[in-house]
Scaffold this motif. Structure first.
Motif, PDB file in Angstrom:
ATOM      1  N   UNK A   1      -8.016 -21.086   1.558  1.00 58.54           N
ATOM      2  CA  UNK A   1      -7.844 -22.239   0.669  1.00 58.54           C
ATOM      3  C   UNK A   1      -8.183 -21.885  -0.777  1.00 58.54           C
ATOM      4  N   UNK A   2      -9.164 -21.018  -0.955  1.00 59.35           N
ATOM      5  CA  UNK A   2      -9.599 -20.670  -2.309  1.00 59.35           C
ATOM      6  C   UNK A   2      -8.585 -19.811  -3.047  1.00 59.35           C
ATOM      7  N   UNK A   3      -7.601 -19.302  -2.319  1.00 55.71           N
ATOM      8  CA  UNK A   3      -6.658 -18.364  -2.929  1.00 55.71           C
ATOM      9  C   UNK A   3      -5.320 -18.992  -3.287  1.00 55.71           C
TER      10      UNK A   3
ATOM     11  N   UNK B   1      -5.665 -28.482  -3.833  1.00 59.00           N
ATOM     12  CA  UNK B   1      -6.979 -29.114  -3.960  1.00 59.00           C
ATOM     13  C   UNK B   1      -7.015 -30.348  -3.071  1.00 59.00           C
ATOM     14  N   UNK B   2      -8.160 -30.671  -2.504  1.00 59.94           N
ATOM     15  CA  UNK B   2      -8.237 -31.851  -1.652  1.00 59.94           C
ATOM     16  C   UNK B   2      -7.994 -33.126  -2.450  1.00 59.94           C
ATOM     17  N   UNK B   3      -7.296 -34.059  -1.841  1.00 63.59           N
ATOM     18  CA  UNK B   3      -7.138 -35.381  -2.441  1.00 63.59           C
ATOM     19  C   UNK B   3      -8.450 -36.129  -2.227  1.00 63.59           C
TER      20      UNK B   3
ATOM     21  N   UNK C   1      -7.438 -37.255  12.864  1.00 61.89           N
ATOM     22  CA  UNK C   1      -7.769 -37.316  11.446  1.00 61.89           C
ATOM     23  C   UNK C   1      -6.942 -36.274  10.680  1.00 61.89           C
ATOM     24  N   UNK C   2      -6.392 -36.712   9.578  1.00 66.28           N
ATOM     25  CA  UNK C   2      -5.511 -35.860   8.768  1.00 66.28           C
ATOM     26  C   UNK C   2      -6.060 -35.801   7.349  1.00 66.28           C
ATOM     27  N   UNK C   3      -6.263 -34.591   6.872  1.00 64.68           N
ATOM     28  CA  UNK C   3      -6.724 -34.383   5.506  1.00 64.68           C
ATOM     29  C   UNK C   3      -5.523 -34.176   4.591  1.00 64.68           C
ATOM     30  N   UNK C   4      -5.651 -34.592   3.345  1.00 61.94           N
ATOM     31  CA  UNK C   4      -4.554 -34.457   2.389  1.00 61.94           C
ATOM     32  C   UNK C   4      -4.937 -33.484   1.279  1.00 61.94           C
ATOM     33  N   UNK C   5      -4.003 -32.601   0.968  1.00 60.70           N
ATOM     34  CA  UNK C   5      -4.151 -31.661  -0.138  1.00 60.70           C
ATOM     35  C   UNK C   5      -3.112 -31.982  -1.200  1.00 60.70           C
ATOM     36  N   UNK C   6      -3.483 -31.747  -2.438  1.00 57.60           N
ATOM     37  CA  UNK C   6      -2.570 -31.996  -3.555  1.00 57.60           C
ATOM     38  C   UNK C   6      -2.191 -30.677  -4.222  1.00 57.60           C
ATOM     39  N   UNK C   7      -0.890 -30.538  -4.479  1.00 54.82           N
ATOM     40  CA  UNK C   7      -0.363 -29.370  -5.186  1.00 54.82           C
ATOM     41  C   UNK C   7       0.294 -29.870  -6.466  1.00 54.82           C
ATOM     42  N   UNK C   8      -0.133 -29.326  -7.596  1.00 52.86           N
ATOM     43  CA  UNK C   8       0.485 -29.704  -8.871  1.00 52.86           C
ATOM     44  C   UNK C   8       1.702 -28.822  -9.097  1.00 52.86           C
TER      45      UNK C   8
END
Length: 866
Positions: A180-182, A186-188, A208-215
């Motif tokens: 993830x660091x590479x 980023x987490x929403x 449970x579902x986590x959301x990530x944001x990509x710019x």
């Protein structure tokens, strides 16, 4: 005492002068801005290559002294950094362009785009091939045009597999976990600044579902992830691999994408006006949207009309077997609770995914079609093929008139145009050419003024860089295969960056059998003859992955590897492992000819040939997909499909013969027809034609304009109308459809008279029909005449199917209702505009102003002809 091993990360401190490199590393704008990427590469070129062009990882690994040198001792670097940052800031601050897309959408419109994969850049490897690359280009162009746009996908912790090829030619699939660091995600965060989670029910359990944001420049891509503490190991694995696992994994991924994606957008308080399903993987979003409105108290049929009116579905698959489908019991196991929530019986719930192909399976394409009103293929031919495949959804409508339309795919020019060409365009056209990609006159200007020698030298410089990259990759591959030094030298004989004057032909794509990677080897004796001329050497470079479960595809790959070791083909046929965006870009930029020979008409579109063409590469392709629209006889070569489509061996033999003949008679002689300056003027003229005819027509600005005008704007307008006033319009249409379905079997229309024959020009053609409407009102039925001009010549065979230009339609108007109130007279009175032999046919179908497509009911009857 044993040694104690421990891990320790030492992260460099970025000097203040370079601080904004972190900002650039977290915005995939760098994926289509080479100058931004070069800021990292210039600090440490070797490291940049080693870490796979990942800016975030680069900033965690680069040596402190190199950063310090760039910050304090390299004024040229700092100047370039400021230039890139100025471009970056200007890009984000620029007002919306004055262009059709933004002006045809409302200020509060929002397009929600769903896709199973996104190929934005190799640093975020959540893609496998063409579908993902296209989705990435869609997002980039939406950012460029400042469209109101949000994208949704899945975060695959192991992405797609990486490929190795062993000494015997076996494909070895390896899955590498993404750190993830590479990667630039980023987490929403929720309102408490904590990671945001949503819940999705799968088989009556909450996941449970986590959301990530990509710019991605001006837009955001949200990626959903089930690898969350608290989920069961089985559920955590849902988002491990792209297209991995069995049917259970696949359906769970598609539930998370479709249902979870809708819930995420609602949780973020985003209210899309258009929902775009890019392939059927996301079709479960239709169920979630239906559930929302049924829960609010709306009738299911009303909710379906409202949901479908605002939804767009793009299909990319040209064969029925390629559409996702699941056994009914599997669907009920995982989604049976939706049937209850929608108030449907299991049978009526499953009917949403009934594919009308005789299979009892739940078909995701069927769900997408039943839950949308705007459907398209991805090229003109693919639109026609899709109309045929999907004809059962509109059983009484001729395929060419059913609701399936098309938008031909395209490519994002800033991503796939080599920097050297961009520099040349700046010099010859000025910097504004990027804002005029669709202006054909501009590119004709380029064709007229670019010097042939300049064009050739630019192409050769790009090709030399490509050969350097390919040679390094092959060296690594062959060392792994433990080839001897002498054999290695023979293999790499023609991959010489210092001698780019050898005809180089590329073939790189997914190794699916219908793409016929091995067609070149159909007649080995002929191929040996083609490659035996040492004065005119030719080298073929093959790349591509076969899905780990696709044994025939892997067998094709192995067969090419084995043939490449035949004495006559050593060094002239090369198979390169590790097909990804980075290597593909280099290959597309540099080769002289791009080879594509799929089975017609199974190439839905294909975009690699477009990328090659805009870089001055000539296509040699079967006239299928996009190339049937792009080829003009002067900008490459076309292989006319064999007429023996139902006889595979004879078809392949025909197509291979055409391929050999074009190579032998045209491609090879033309390339080596050199003048005193060392190049072929005729070849250059074709290459310039390739670039300047393809770039203005197959760039993604045109592509997204088409989507806005043909699909997004109509879907937005229809959705607004249907959701207004408590879904009043949707309810009206739903009730009207129910009435029509009940009455349709009893509707009868008869032609009362035949026209006088012959007519003279200017005479009236008068027709009447009587209609038994079975309880429907006269305005619910549309009666029309199709008048076709036919041309007959006894010595010329003409098609029985008239083109649209040969047919005109005229509407009958209802005139009187009989005293028994059961029959209606419809009358037509026109003066035919054509002379000659005319054929008339009368037909009728249901009609309502709220229909998104005049034939969406799939009902039509023919009255008679004359």
């Amino acid at each position: 005492m044993s040694d104690l091993l421990f891990n320790l990360a030492v992260i460099p401190v970025i000097p203040a002068e370079l601080q904004r490199l972190e900002e650039l590393a977290n915005d995939l704008w760098y994926g289509w801005n080479r100058r931004a990427r070069s800021l990292f590469e210039r600090i440490d070129p070797d490291l940049w290559t080693q870490i796979g062009h990942k800016p975030r990882l680069f900033l965690r690994c680069v040596a402190q002294d190199k950063l310090q040198h760039a910050a304090t001792d390299d004024p040229v670097y700092l100047s370039e950094l400021q230039h890139v940052l100025a471009s970056y800031d200007a890009y984000h601050a620029a007002p919306a362009p004055h262009s059709p897309p933004t002006h045809s959408l409302k200020s509060d419109d929002l397009i929600a785009y769903f896709c199973a994969e996104y190929g934005l850049h190799e640093s975020l490897p959540v893609y496998s091939g063409g579908l993902g690359i296209l989705a990435g280009d869609h997002c980039k162009t939406a950012s460029d045009l400042r469209l109101p746009f949000v994208a949704v996908g899945l975060f695959y912790h192991q992405g797609y597999f990486t490929q190795l090829i062993d000494r015997e030619g076996n494909q070895i699939a390896r899955h590498n976990a993404i750190d993830i660091d590479h990667v630039p995600i980023h987490p929403v965060l929720d309102e408490n600044n904590e990671p945001l989670f949503i819940a999705v029910e799968i088989a009556n359990r909450s996941v449970q579902v986590k959301a990530w944001r990509v710019k991605v420049g001006r837009i955001h891509l949200y990626l959903l992830d089930t690898d969350v503490a608290g989920n069961s190991p089985e559920d955590r694995e849902i988002t491990y691999q792209l297209y991995g696992g069995d049917l259970h994994t696949r359906i769970k991924q598609e539930i998370v994408l479709g249902i979870g994606g809708v819930r995420l957008l609602r949780r973020l308080q985003l209210t899309p006006s258009v929902w775009h399903l890019n392939e059927g993987h996301a079709a479960f979003l239709i169920l979630e949207r239906l559930r929302e409105y049924v829960e609010q108290g709306y009738r299911y049929e009303t909710a379906l009309e409202a949901v479908a009116a605002s939804a767009v579905f793009t299909t990319h698959t040209p064969v029925p077997a390629g559409h996702d489908h699941f056994p009914q019991e599997l669907v009920l196991h995982y989604l049976g609770h939706f049937a209850q929530q929608l108030g449907r019986t299991p049978e009526s719930f499953l009917a949403l995914g009934h594919g009308h192909d005789g299979s009892p399976d739940f078909n995701m394409t069927a769900l997408a079609i039943n839950g949308t009103r705007h459907v398209n293929g991805v090229s003109r031919i693919h639109g026609q093929v899709s109309s045929e495949i999907c004809t059962a959804f509109w059983p009484e409508i001729p395929p060419q008139e059913n609701p399936v339309d098309y938008v031909t795919n395209a490519v994002h020019v800033s991503t796939f145009l080599a920097q050297e060409w961009s520099n040349l365009f700046d010099e010859l056209l000025g910097g504004n050419w990027r804002d005029q990609l669709c202006q054909q006159s501009l590119w004709q200007q380029l064709a007229n003024q670019v010097p042939e020698k300049v064009f050739w030298n630019t192409k050769q410089s790009i090709k030399s860089q490509m050969l350097k990259v390919i040679r390094a990759a092959l060296l690594s591959q062959y060392c792994h295969q433990q080839l001897s030094q002498s054999h290695l030298q023979r293999k790499l004989k023609y991959i010489d960056p210092d001698n780019p004057n050898i005809l180089t032909i590329g073939f790189a794509r997914r190794f699916a059998t219908y793409k016929r990677a091995a067609l070149l080897f159909n007649d080995l004796s002929w191929l040996r003859e083609l490659l035996s001329d040492e004065e005119r050497p030719v080298v073929f470079i093959f790349m591509g992955k076969a899905h780990p479960a696709d044994q025939p595809g892997q067998a094709l790959l192995k067969s090419i590897h084995q043939l490449s070791d035949e004495p006559e083909f050593v060094g002239k046929v090369l198979l390169l492992q590790g097909y990804d965006l980075a290597v593909a870009r280099r290959l597309l930029y540099g080769v002289d000819v791009w080879l594509n020979n799929p089975v017609y008409p199974m190439e839905a579109s294909g975009t690699s040939g477009m990328k090659a063409a805009i870089n001055g590469t000539l296509n040699l392709s079967v006239l299928d997909g996009w190339w049937a629209e792009g080829y003009d006889g002067q900008n490459g070569w076309g292989i006319k499909p064999s007429p023996f489509s139902q006889e595979p061996s004879r078809r392949d033999q025909d197509d291979a013969r055409s391929l050999y003949e074009i190579l032998q008679d045209d491609v090879i002689p033309l390339y080596y027809q050199r003048n005193q300056y060392g190049y072929s003027p005729q070849w250059i003229r074709r290459a310039i034609a390739s670039m300047t005819t393809i770039l203005p027509r197959f760039n993604s600005v045109r592509f997204l304009n088409d989507y806005v005008e043909k699909f997004y704007q109509p879907a937005s307008e229809k959705g607004r109308a249907f959701f207004a006033n408590s879904l009043q319009a949707a309810d009206e249409l739903a009730q009207w459809k129910r009435q029509v379905r009940e009455a349709w079997p009893g509707v009868q229309v008869k032609l009362l008279n035949l026209p006088k024959n012959p007519l003279h020009y200017g005479d009236l053609l008068e027709l009447e029909v009587t209609a038994q409407l079975n309880g429907l009102s006269a305005d619910m039925i549309y009666v029309e005449l199709l008048l076709t001009q036919t041309v007959h010549h006894p010595e010329i065979m003409l098609s029985d199917s008239p083109t649209p230009a040969q047919t005109q339609t005229y509407r009958f108007l209802p005139m009187t209702t009989q005293p028994n109130d059961k029959q209606v007279i419809y009358r037509l009175s026109i003066k035919p505009a054509w002379c000659g032999n005319l054929t008339g046919r009368v037909r009728f179908f249901p009609h309502h102003a709220l229909l998104s497509h005049r034939h969406e009911m799939g009902m039509m009857r023919w009255v008679g002809d004359f």
